[in-house]
Design a protein around this motif. Structure first.
Motif, PDB file in Angstrom:
ATOM      1  N   VAL A  78      40.915  40.808  34.213  1.00  0.00           N
ATOM      2  CA  VAL A  78      40.317  41.140  35.507  1.00  0.00           C
ATOM      3  C   VAL A  78      38.986  41.822  35.239  1.00  0.00           C
ATOM      4  O   VAL A  78      38.909  42.781  34.453  1.00  0.00           O
ATOM      5  N   GLY A  79      37.947  41.301  35.898  1.00  0.00           N
ATOM      6  CA  GLY A  79      36.603  41.863  35.765  1.00  0.00           C
ATOM      7  C   GLY A  79      36.127  42.377  37.101  1.00  0.00           C
ATOM      8  O   GLY A  79      36.478  41.829  38.155  1.00  0.00           O
ATOM      9  N   GLU A  80      35.297  43.421  37.045  1.00  0.00           N
ATOM     10  CA  GLU A  80      34.860  44.017  38.308  1.00  0.00           C
ATOM     11  C   GLU A  80      33.467  44.615  38.182  1.00  0.00           C
ATOM     12  O   GLU A  80      33.071  45.099  37.132  1.00  0.00           O
ATOM     13  N   ASN A  81      32.740  44.532  39.278  1.00  0.00           N
ATOM     14  CA  ASN A  81      31.511  45.300  39.475  1.00  0.00           C
ATOM     15  C   ASN A  81      31.460  45.665  40.958  1.00  0.00           C
ATOM     16  O   ASN A  81      32.444  45.508  41.668  1.00  0.00           O
ATOM     17  N   ARG A  82      30.333  46.131  41.443  1.00  0.00           N
ATOM     18  CA  ARG A  82      30.291  46.626  42.819  1.00  0.00           C
ATOM     19  C   ARG A  82      30.354  45.522  43.877  1.00  0.00           C
ATOM     20  O   ARG A  82      30.654  45.790  45.041  1.00  0.00           O
ATOM     21  N   THR A  83      30.112  44.259  43.495  1.00  0.00           N
ATOM     22  CA  THR A  83      30.109  43.185  44.490  1.00  0.00           C
ATOM     23  C   THR A  83      31.243  42.181  44.363  1.00  0.00           C
ATOM     24  O   THR A  83      31.474  41.410  45.294  1.00  0.00           O
ATOM     25  N   VAL A  84      31.967  42.181  43.230  1.00  0.00           N
ATOM     26  CA  VAL A  84      32.987  41.143  43.045  1.00  0.00           C
ATOM     27  C   VAL A  84      34.100  41.619  42.104  1.00  0.00           C
ATOM     28  O   VAL A  84      33.869  42.443  41.227  1.00  0.00           O
ATOM     29  N   THR A  85      35.288  41.080  42.332  1.00  0.00           N
ATOM     30  CA  THR A  85      36.388  41.197  41.383  1.00  0.00           C
ATOM     31  C   THR A  85      36.721  39.782  40.929  1.00  0.00           C
ATOM     32  O   THR A  85      36.946  38.895  41.762  1.00  0.00           O
ATOM     33  N   ALA A  86      36.705  39.580  39.618  1.00  0.00           N
ATOM     34  CA  ALA A  86      36.997  38.271  39.031  1.00  0.00           C
ATOM     35  C   ALA A  86      38.326  38.343  38.292  1.00  0.00           C
ATOM     36  O   ALA A  86      38.659  39.369  37.696  1.00  0.00           O
ATOM     37  N   ARG A  87      39.060  37.258  38.342  1.00  0.00           N
ATOM     38  CA  ARG A  87      40.364  37.209  37.654  1.00  0.00           C
ATOM     39  C   ARG A  87      40.454  35.875  36.926  1.00  0.00           C
ATOM     40  O   ARG A  87      40.255  34.821  37.535  1.00  0.00           O
ATOM     41  N   ASP A  88      40.742  35.938  35.623  1.00  0.00           N
ATOM     42  CA  ASP A  88      40.982  34.750  34.813  1.00  0.00           C
ATOM     43  C   ASP A  88      42.442  34.788  34.380  1.00  0.00           C
ATOM     44  O   ASP A  88      42.858  35.713  33.688  1.00  0.00           O
ATOM     45  N   ASP A  89      43.207  33.799  34.801  1.00  0.00           N
ATOM     46  CA  ASP A  89      44.637  33.721  34.508  1.00  0.00           C
ATOM     47  C   ASP A  89      44.846  32.466  33.663  1.00  0.00           C
ATOM     48  O   ASP A  89      44.615  31.351  34.127  1.00  0.00           O
ATOM     49  N   LEU A  90      45.269  32.653  32.411  1.00  0.00           N
ATOM     50  CA  LEU A  90      45.461  31.549  31.480  1.00  0.00           C
ATOM     51  C   LEU A  90      46.944  31.427  31.150  1.00  0.00           C
ATOM     52  O   LEU A  90      47.554  32.384  30.681  1.00  0.00           O
ATOM     53  N   ARG A  91      47.503  30.241  31.435  1.00  0.00           N
ATOM     54  CA  ARG A  91      48.913  29.985  31.168  1.00  0.00           C
ATOM     55  C   ARG A  91      49.022  28.845  30.160  1.00  0.00           C
ATOM     56  O   ARG A  91      48.296  27.846  30.272  1.00  0.00           O
TER      57      ARG A  91
END
Length: 144
Positions: A78-91
């Protein structure tokens, strides 16, 4: 906004997971990543953090990523800054001597940035296609 892609990597599952658990390697397989640097030391484990600098729609942005799930067949960053939260889910799943990787990525925009989300889908889909084009070869070429 989310995307999902499925690809086959011609390496055993444990090796693919070992390659992808170090998020600094996104420089090798994510076409949007300009640099990715580990912010802490020691073994990669939940709580490990990275600073990822990427380019999206011609703009450079920085996110702080953290490994939040580390299982034998799943990794979540999970990545974050003041404008977005990003999520990379690898299965991961074994497919003979290869590995089937299901890559899911999502972006949740904050504040006024949410208004732009509908206009960004095409570019986000293009980045996911770029991951499919680059990740299998990068993981197959990696030597521990």
């Amino acid at each position: 906004m989310s995307v999902e892609r499925v690809m086959v990597v011609r390496r055993p599952l444990a090796e693919v997971v070992a390659y992808l658990e170090d998020f600094a390697r996104t420089e090798e397989w994510d076409p949007g990543t300009l640099s990715c640097v580990r912010l802490d030391d020691g073994p990669v484990r939940p709580g490990a953090r990275w600073r990822n600098t990427s380019r999206f729609r011609g703009r450079t942005t920085e996110l702080r990523y953290e490994l939040v799930v580390q299982e034998p067949a799943r990794l979540v960053f999970v990545g974050e800054n003041r404008t977005v939260t990003a999520r990379d889910d690898l299965r991961f799943a074994e497919e003979g001597t290869s590995t089937r990787l299901t890559y899911s990525a999502s972006l949740a925009f904050k504040g006024f940035a949410r208004l732009a989300a509908p206009f960004l889908r095409g570019e986000f889909e293009g980045l996911a296609d770029g991951v499919v084009a680059r990740l299998p070869a990068a993981a197959a070429a990696w030597r521990p």
